[in-house]
Motif scaffolding. Sequence first.
Motif, PDB file in Angstrom:
ATOM      1  N   LEU A   1       0.860  -1.192   0.000  1.00 53.35           N
ATOM      2  CA  LEU A   1       0.000   0.000   0.000  1.00 53.35           C
ATOM      3  C   LEU A   1       0.895   1.240   0.000  1.00 53.35           C
ATOM      4  O   LEU A   1       1.997   1.207   0.541  1.00 53.35           O
ATOM      5  CB  LEU A   1      -0.895   0.003   1.240  1.00 53.35           C
ATOM      6  N   ILE A   2       0.423   2.304  -0.642  1.00 52.90           N
ATOM      7  CA  ILE A   2       1.194   3.556  -0.623  1.00 52.90           C
ATOM      8  C   ILE A   2       0.351   4.653   0.024  1.00 52.90           C
ATOM      9  O   ILE A   2      -0.804   4.865  -0.363  1.00 52.90           O
ATOM     10  CB  ILE A   2       1.594   3.986  -2.047  1.00 52.90           C
ATOM     11  N   LEU A   3       0.935   5.289   1.047  1.00 47.03           N
ATOM     12  CA  LEU A   3       0.330   6.481   1.640  1.00 47.03           C
ATOM     13  C   LEU A   3       0.989   7.660   0.961  1.00 47.03           C
ATOM     14  O   LEU A   3       2.208   7.821   1.047  1.00 47.03           O
ATOM     15  CB  LEU A   3       0.631   6.538   3.132  1.00 47.03           C
ATOM     16  N   LEU A   4       0.198   8.508   0.287  1.00 43.93           N
ATOM     17  CA  LEU A   4       0.788   9.478  -0.619  1.00 43.93           C
ATOM     18  C   LEU A   4       0.318  10.904  -0.319  1.00 43.93           C
ATOM     19  O   LEU A   4      -0.879  11.187  -0.307  1.00 43.93           O
ATOM     20  CB  LEU A   4       0.409   9.086  -2.056  1.00 43.93           C
ATOM     21  N   ASP A   5       1.308  11.765  -0.070  1.00 44.48           N
ATOM     22  CA  ASP A   5       1.004  13.194   0.097  1.00 44.48           C
ATOM     23  C   ASP A   5       0.865  13.806  -1.293  1.00 44.48           C
ATOM     24  O   ASP A   5       1.312  13.220  -2.284  1.00 44.48           O
ATOM     25  CB  ASP A   5       2.156  13.851   0.878  1.00 44.48           C
ATOM     26  N   ILE A   6       0.276  14.981  -1.393  1.00 46.78           N
ATOM     27  CA  ILE A   6       0.158  15.599  -2.717  1.00 46.78           C
ATOM     28  C   ILE A   6       1.210  16.677  -2.938  1.00 46.78           C
ATOM     29  O   ILE A   6       2.015  16.595  -3.858  1.00 46.78           O
ATOM     30  CB  ILE A   6      -1.244  16.178  -2.945  1.00 46.78           C
ATOM     31  N   LEU A   7       1.194  17.715  -2.082  1.00 46.41           N
ATOM     32  CA  LEU A   7       2.130  18.822  -2.304  1.00 46.41           C
ATOM     33  C   LEU A   7       3.523  18.437  -1.826  1.00 46.41           C
ATOM     34  O   LEU A   7       3.777  18.339  -0.629  1.00 46.41           O
ATOM     35  CB  LEU A   7       1.638  20.068  -1.570  1.00 46.41           C
TER      36      LEU A   7
ATOM     37  N   VAL B   1      -3.523   5.382  -0.755  1.00 44.60           N
ATOM     38  CA  VAL B   1      -4.369   6.259   0.064  1.00 44.60           C
ATOM     39  C   VAL B   1      -3.748   7.645   0.013  1.00 44.60           C
ATOM     40  O   VAL B   1      -2.589   7.826   0.369  1.00 44.60           O
ATOM     41  CB  VAL B   1      -4.453   5.760   1.516  1.00 44.60           C
ATOM     42  N   ILE B   2      -4.512   8.602  -0.512  1.00 50.25           N
ATOM     43  CA  ILE B   2      -4.004   9.977  -0.557  1.00 50.25           C
ATOM     44  C   ILE B   2      -4.148  10.576   0.843  1.00 50.25           C
ATOM     45  O   ILE B   2      -5.220  10.518   1.450  1.00 50.25           O
ATOM     46  CB  ILE B   2      -4.806  10.824  -1.568  1.00 50.25           C
TER      47      ILE B   2
ATOM     48  N   PHE C   1      -8.600   5.938  -0.911  1.00 56.04           N
ATOM     49  CA  PHE C   1      -9.209   6.935  -0.034  1.00 56.04           C
ATOM     50  C   PHE C   1      -8.540   8.269  -0.267  1.00 56.04           C
ATOM     51  O   PHE C   1      -7.388   8.320  -0.708  1.00 56.04           O
ATOM     52  CB  PHE C   1      -9.039   6.575   1.452  1.00 56.04           C
ATOM     53  N   PHE C   2      -9.242   9.315   0.066  1.00 58.47           N
ATOM     54  CA  PHE C   2      -8.674  10.660   0.040  1.00 58.47           C
ATOM     55  C   PHE C   2      -8.863  11.195   1.458  1.00 58.47           C
ATOM     56  O   PHE C   2      -9.974  11.447   1.889  1.00 58.47           O
ATOM     57  CB  PHE C   2      -9.413  11.534  -0.969  1.00 58.47           C
TER      58      PHE C   2
ATOM     59  N   GLY D   1      -6.960   6.767  13.419  1.00 56.02           N
ATOM     60  CA  GLY D   1      -7.926   6.619  12.330  1.00 56.02           C
ATOM     61  C   GLY D   1      -7.229   6.290  11.024  1.00 56.02           C
ATOM     62  O   GLY D   1      -7.719   5.488  10.217  1.00 56.02           O
ATOM     63  N   ILE D   2      -6.079   6.919  10.797  1.00 59.96           N
ATOM     64  CA  ILE D   2      -5.345   6.660   9.552  1.00 59.96           C
ATOM     65  C   ILE D   2      -4.840   5.225   9.519  1.00 59.96           C
ATOM     66  O   ILE D   2      -4.971   4.520   8.505  1.00 59.96           O
ATOM     67  CB  ILE D   2      -4.178   7.668   9.414  1.00 59.96           C
TER      68      ILE D   2
END
Lengths: 785, 137
Positions: free
Chosen positions: B54-60, B86-87, B109-110, B120-121
């Motif tokens: 799984l990848i937890l991915l930030d945007i900026l 998961v963004i 998920f976003f 929760g995360i």
Amino acid sequence: MNLEKKIAIIILQIALIPWALAGIIAYLSAQEQINAKTYTNLAAFADLQKNWLQDAIQNKLDTLSLFSNDPELVALFHDYRAQPTLLAEKKVQEYLAGELGTITSIQKVFLVTPTGTVAASTDKTLIGKNVNAEEYFKLGLHANDASTLKKDAAGVLSQYLAGPIRVRGVTEGVVVAVSDAHEILSIAKQYEGLGNTGETVLVKRVDGGDALFLTPTRFDPSAALTRTVSASQVNVPAPHAVAGEELIFTNAVDYRGVKIFAATRYISSVGWGIVAKIDQSEALAPVRRLGELFALIILVAGIFVVFISISMSRSITRPINQLTLFVRKVAEGGNLQQSVVVTSKDEVGTLGAAFNNMILRLREAYTTLEKKVAERTSELAEKTADARNSEAAAMNIASDLKDEEEKLAEEKMKAEELANDLIKFKLALDNASDQVTITDPEGMVIYANAAVVKIAGYSPEEVVGKRAGALWKLPMSREYYAQLWHTIRDEKKPFIGEIQNRRKNGEVYTAMFTASPVLDENGTIIFYVSLERDITKEKEVDTAKSEFISLASHQMRAPLTAINWYSEMLTEGDAGKLTKKQQEYFGAIHTAGQQMNEIIKSFLHILRLETGTLTMSPIPVNLEEVIRATLKESQLEIGKKKLHVVEQYQASLPMLTVDVELIRVILQNLISNAVKYTPKEGEMAIFLKTVARGEIVAGKTAEQDAVLVSVRDTGIGIPQADRDKIFTKFFRSGIAKQWDPNGNGIGLYMSNKMAEAIGGAIWFESEEGKGTTFYVFLPLQAAKS
Amino acid sequence: MIIDPGKKKVLVVEDDEAILKALHAALEHADLAVLEAKNGMAGLKVASDEHPDLILLDILMPLMDGWEMLEELREKDDWGKCVPVVILTNLTADDDAQIRHIAELGPSFFMVKADWKLEGIVDKVLETLNAPKVPCP
């Protein structure tokens, strides 16, 4: 109306009016006399009662002074007061009992010390009681008094006589003699001479000038000492009587609310008022009977006069009628061979003779005329035939010419008007700020206005005669142009949309674009008109705003996330066990961080709403679930304040298609406000139901089918002065600041904006100190952003 | 980096040191193996090398942002097309650009960081990892 009726009516008027006038005058003067007599009677009766009562009261006061001025009793009481031995008490008792035996109207006598304790009494049960609160005692301390009436347990009235016992000017006590009230009652009961409804009532002044009935009245046997008449009532005599006013009331109302005539009197020695009165209906009965009699007389006389007037008018009009009949025969039948029979020698007779003469002359003239007409007619017939033919021909030619001329003038005027309009229209079009181009059905430009310089960078002359597609170099997708042409060429409908075109210098610009086909009467396209408004600047500003908002919120949230997560890890014990204090402090940091996040979120929402960059994602939403979840968030506070929560949701509520985040924000604000501003153990209620379009709820009409959410609380309410500002940004009512100094004043502003954004509405009803109900219409189909 | 072969692997792509550290600790606490990358470029490399679950991915992020990385990942190969992502960002999914990306690139998920507790995360990550595999197009 014919003459006969006219004459009859005139006679009738002349005969009847004096009759009626005489009747009315007689009636009025009789009424005045009867009224005056009633008033005199009432005044006399009241005077009589006043005299009787004054005598009766004086009698009682005399009886009282038998005790209060008795030197022996005074001496005995003085001894007892000086040395209250049993012997001294016994002597007083015995003396009282002896005296009482001689006066039959007195039921009991007792002696009271200046402080109100009963020292001696013929009624042993009273000894030792304190009567200093009793009115008779207070009055008796100062002077002999007979004004107090009291009712015993069985409802029997007694009159209390009280007076001071004085030794060398010093009041040593009060003697009280209780007498029966027979005399006063029997005086008050005397109605003779006042008919079936008259009476006198006896009243006394109580608090505020109200009048208290002292004795039973004719219509209310239980009125004594219980019933009062308020001084604030208008036209009621009793309060005037107790105020000492002796008046005549010509239009008053009594304690039953019945209209009466009345006279008032005042007995100053006891402060009682007397009202002698009689119902107006009874007093005025003779007047009414008189009125009926007069009416009857006028009616009979009237019928009589009608008969007379009819027969009189007949005798006058009969000969006139005969004459009329005759003249009509002559006029309609042309019969000049008869004459009228004239009998009377009056004006009508003369008229008849004149008629006969006239007919004779008419007959002669007619015979001559007939002859002449026959001669002339034959001459004329010949001439006419010739003339008619030539005239007709000339007329035809003239009329044709005239028609032609009118038609030409009309067409010329129309053409001039049209040219004028066109010039104005072109001027407006040339100088419009939007770019307007007209092309032929093949897309060749045949007109462009001046705005083409500013927007596309070409002069109108450069454009005309070229193909539109070649000029603008088509930077949009192929599908876009296909759709455009399909709409305007195949469907022959206007196309509206945003378009990107290229200026002469190659720069791409964005425009609001409308293209419409113009058809002739057969439905064939003659040309296309297209309109462009350059919105490049607006687009750029919008994009910049939107990007800034996203970025700013991100920048604020990044450090906040770290604060929240690390305080969370610390409280979870991830970095070792914490002391209770540490646990508490980190918990506070975490809570504050979450609040901060809520505030940032709110600001973000507001910015998006205000810049119009909010994108909504409508999904099917179960409103009941959202409300329950929102309520859960406030559960802690509700429990702390012991609030009673009522939930009433309509069964089988339809799903809303709406952006759930917006709904959540609105409900959160309304529910948390209700919780916040309701005092402990108050109540809040949430209702959910559907409303049909046009239905009115709390003064607001639903503009479409919607779900109504109402949140009612028993809170502090919204002050009247703040009601129109409650949805303003950053506004906080003074009372709300007192309750919760930490609020930021954006919750309701935001809720209102959001409700508007989805095509709903939010409003409220409030009563200061009682509570507030907020209402929200959420349309079943939310508006698209 | 030593990876326990029995544990599921999660790649966290995040440029904020503090946040990265917190996520790392929380995921490890949940018995997961954690890989790190500080921008999209690095993230893309670690992802291809390690094939995390799984990848937890930030945007900026600097160099290459989360959406760019995801776009490349999805186009790169079959594995990249299907790996659950998961963004995890502080941007809000309320403007057109974000919504368009979500629709095109299909993250599981976003999540807005500031709206969630760490717990929760982690729950969402576990839930995604344990979800029955749906066939990937």
